[in-house]
Design a protein around this motif. Structure first.
Motif, mmCIF file in Angstrom:
data_model
loop_
_atom_site.group_PDB
_atom_site.id
_atom_site.type_symbol
_atom_site.label_atom_id
_atom_site.label_comp_id
_atom_site.label_asym_id
_atom_site.label_seq_id
_atom_site.Cartn_x
_atom_site.Cartn_y
_atom_site.Cartn_z
ATOM 1 N N ALA A 29 0.855 -1.185 0.000
ATOM 2 C CA ALA A 29 0.000 0.000 0.000
ATOM 3 C C ALA A 29 0.891 1.235 0.000
ATOM 4 O O ALA A 29 2.036 1.184 0.454
ATOM 5 C CB ALA A 29 -0.921 -0.003 1.220
ATOM 6 N N PRO A 30 0.390 2.368 -0.497
ATOM 7 C CA PRO A 30 1.214 3.593 -0.498
ATOM 8 C C PRO A 30 1.421 4.102 0.923
ATOM 9 O O PRO A 30 0.691 3.718 1.842
ATOM 10 C CB PRO A 30 0.380 4.563 -1.333
ATOM 11 C CG PRO A 30 -1.019 4.069 -1.218
ATOM 12 C CD PRO A 30 -0.920 2.579 -1.117
ATOM 13 N N PRO A 31 2.393 4.957 1.134
ATOM 14 C CA PRO A 31 2.644 5.514 2.476
ATOM 15 C C PRO A 31 1.388 6.190 3.028
ATOM 16 O O PRO A 31 0.713 6.943 2.337
ATOM 17 C CB PRO A 31 3.765 6.535 2.227
ATOM 18 C CG PRO A 31 4.459 6.035 1.004
ATOM 19 C CD PRO A 31 3.391 5.436 0.148
ATOM 20 N N GLY A 32 1.096 5.875 4.288
ATOM 21 C CA GLY A 32 -0.075 6.458 4.925
ATOM 22 C C GLY A 32 -1.353 5.676 4.712
ATOM 23 O O GLY A 32 -2.412 6.081 5.208
ATOM 24 N N TRP A 33 -1.284 4.550 4.008
ATOM 25 C CA TRP A 33 -2.456 3.704 3.736
ATOM 26 C C TRP A 33 -2.128 2.263 4.130
ATOM 27 O O TRP A 33 -0.960 1.896 4.247
ATOM 28 C CB TRP A 33 -2.826 3.734 2.249
ATOM 29 C CG TRP A 33 -3.155 5.088 1.706
ATOM 30 C CD1 TRP A 33 -2.289 6.104 1.445
ATOM 31 C CD2 TRP A 33 -4.449 5.567 1.342
ATOM 32 N NE1 TRP A 33 -2.942 7.196 0.947
ATOM 33 C CE2 TRP A 33 -4.283 6.889 0.860
ATOM 34 C CE3 TRP A 33 -5.732 5.014 1.364
ATOM 35 C CZ2 TRP A 33 -5.354 7.671 0.423
ATOM 36 C CZ3 TRP A 33 -6.796 5.795 0.911
ATOM 37 C CH2 TRP A 33 -6.610 7.091 0.454
ATOM 38 N N HIS A 34 -3.165 1.451 4.310
ATOM 39 C CA HIS A 34 -2.956 0.011 4.489
ATOM 40 C C HIS A 34 -4.101 -0.743 3.825
ATOM 41 O O HIS A 34 -5.178 -0.185 3.583
ATOM 42 C CB HIS A 34 -2.838 -0.370 5.970
ATOM 43 C CG HIS A 34 -4.114 -0.235 6.747
ATOM 44 N ND1 HIS A 34 -4.508 0.956 7.347
ATOM 45 C CD2 HIS A 34 -5.092 -1.134 7.042
ATOM 46 C CE1 HIS A 34 -5.660 0.788 7.970
ATOM 47 N NE2 HIS A 34 -6.039 -0.475 7.791
ATOM 48 N N ASN A 35 -3.835 -1.996 3.514
ATOM 49 C CA ASN A 35 -4.794 -2.809 2.764
ATOM 50 C C ASN A 35 -5.828 -3.453 3.680
ATOM 51 O O ASN A 35 -5.535 -3.799 4.830
ATOM 52 C CB ASN A 35 -4.074 -3.899 1.974
ATOM 53 C CG ASN A 35 -3.224 -3.335 0.859
ATOM 54 O OD1 ASN A 35 -3.437 -2.205 0.420
ATOM 55 N ND2 ASN A 35 -2.255 -4.107 0.390
ATOM 56 N N VAL A 36 -7.011 -3.647 3.138
ATOM 57 C CA VAL A 36 -8.073 -4.361 3.847
ATOM 58 C C VAL A 36 -8.909 -5.102 2.807
ATOM 59 O O VAL A 36 -9.141 -4.604 1.705
ATOM 60 C CB VAL A 36 -8.952 -3.388 4.667
ATOM 61 C CG1 VAL A 36 -9.621 -2.354 3.760
ATOM 62 C CG2 VAL A 36 -10.007 -4.169 5.459
ATOM 63 N N ASP A 37 -9.299 -6.312 3.143
ATOM 64 C CA ASP A 37 -10.128 -7.140 2.252
ATOM 65 C C ASP A 37 -11.491 -7.362 2.877
ATOM 66 O O ASP A 37 -11.632 -7.376 4.108
ATOM 67 C CB ASP A 37 -9.477 -8.496 1.999
ATOM 68 C CG ASP A 37 -8.188 -8.393 1.197
ATOM 69 O OD1 ASP A 37 -8.041 -7.398 0.463
ATOM 70 O OD2 ASP A 37 -7.346 -9.307 1.316
#
Length: 422
Positions: free
Chosen positions: A316-324
């Protein structure tokens, strides 16, 4: 009667006379009329079919071998064994199938297609090759049609287009034909049985509206051995013109992979989490879907998944995170009007969810944009190619969810899922 069927019946009579086991049966008939201790046709461990060359007693050819070359039975066993002989249906198989289809009535063909899909799944479990459904004669026109029909229509046959009692009779027989100690030709034997049914009951007598629409490209196989194929063709054409598309409530599911900000949203209240807000945004966005400028009501159940154990910061880009999240979408649609309606609804739902997330959390780079994957495709990526495997993946996603929410104020006829895969 074809030459192959006549030969197989003669071989079966010889097996019954000698008392030989089917798996080790010695066929005394071949295409030349000369006695031979070797089987006329066989299938090797790779699903490849071999035939005894005309005029030879121990020289086999195959469609993947140049016509001027051959292999002996012993060479095939050594290089690609174990082998299975081509057999004929056991006594009672075809009468049992025929009676079950008669009792199924308009759901007969839908039931048979679902039974074929079950047998292909059993072949996949046994050998890793669902195409072993037609291992006896994989290159024949009938086998090609049956395999395509099974893999295309089989997973989509609705409960209303199949008869459970008939399926319980037919599926085990077809499974035994393709996974037993010997191989029975599926496409040809079933085509002869269906031809008799079409003569007796008519095309409308073995098909309902859903099956007529979705199995139409493969109807030449189902009616090929009818004594009135022209009448069957006219009935199929009339079905295309006269059967209206009926809207019903149904559902489909997909995995939504998204990126959300790592910092808490200013709008969070109490102990709410970003994952809960994510689920709520998706569920709310799927209240009404749109396609080609036309809106239709929908309902979504969103099962937010726990963080992936293999997730990396670079995903994920800096400052973000993945969620499913597993997203189950219910809608009133003419599901039988086309084989891709499931995917169309997934596409409509994904676009609505993606746009809602991007409006609420703008700034996500294009290369990290949200994505969707149907549960069937997800299951295939995990090495599960059967309907049972897809249901297993679906159930795992439901059970593992850390948060579940659904669309508020949706059409009350769009009932929530029962836990079974749509």
């Amino acid at each position: 009667m074809s030459k192959n069927r006549a030969r197989d019946r003669a071989a079966k009579a010889e097996m019954e006379r000698t008392g030989a086991r089917r798996a080790r049966a010695v066929r005394s008939v071949d295409t030349t009329g000369q006695p031979s201790e070797y089987p006329v046709r066989l299938v090797d461990a790779h699903g490849e079919g071999w035939y005894l060359n005309s005029g030879e007693t121990n020289a086999y050819g195959t469609r993947n071998l140049h016509w001027s070359k051959s292999r002996t039975y012993e060479e095939i066993v050594e290089q690609a064994g174990p082998v299975r002989h081509i057999d004929v249906p056991a006594d009672g198989d075809l009468p049992s199938i025929r009676q079950a289809l008669v009792e199924a009535g308009p759901t007969a063909l839908g039931t048979l297609i679902r039974a074929l899909y079950s047998a292909a799944g059993a072949a996949d479990e046994a050998t890793g090759r669902p195409q072993d459904l037609v291992a006896g004669r994989p290159a024949s026109t009938e086998s090609v049609i049956v395999l395509q029909m099974t893999l295309d229509v089989g997973p989509r046959v609705p409960e209303t287009s199949m008869d459970p009692a008939a399926l319980k009779v037919i599926a085990p027989i077809l499974t035994r034909w393709v996974t037993g100690e010997t191989v029975v030709e599926v496409a040809e034997n079933l085509a002869f049985a269906l031809g008799e049914l079409v003569d007796e009951l008519g095309w409308y007598g073995i098909t309902d509206q859903w099956t007529r629409r979705n199995a139409a490209p493969y109807a030449s196989w189902a009616t090929g051995h009818s004594t009135n194929p022209v009448g069957a063709m006219r009935a199929r054409a009339a079905a295309d013109l006269l059967d209206p598309a009926v809207e019903t409530v149904d559902s489909t599911a997909f995995l939504l992979s998204a990126s959300i900000p790592s910092e808490p949203d200013p709008g969070l209240v109490d102990d709410s989490t970003m994952e809960q807000l994510f689920g709520a945004l998706v569920a709310r966005a799927l209240h009404t879907l749109e396609r080609d400028g036309t809106q239709y009501p929908a309902r979504a159940d969103v099962f937010v998944q726990p963080p992936s154990a293999t997730a990396r910061p670079a995903d994920a880009p800096p400052g973000w995170h993945n969620v499913d999240a597993l997203v189950v979408v219910a809608a009133r649609r003419p599901w039988e009007a086309g084989g891709d309606e499931d995917q169309h609804v997934i596409t409509d739902a994904f676009r609505a969810a993606r746009d809602a997330l991007n409006r609420h959390w703008p700034g996500l780079p294009e290369e990290h944009q949200h994505a969707a994957l149907s549960v069937d495709t997800l299951a295939a990526l995990r090495g599960k190619f059967t309907a049972e495997g897809a249901r297993e993946v679906y159930g795992d996603l439901v059970v593992s969810a850390v948060y579940h929410t659904h669309t508020i104020g949706s059409d009350p006829e769009l009932m929530p899922p029962t836990g079974e895969m749509p």
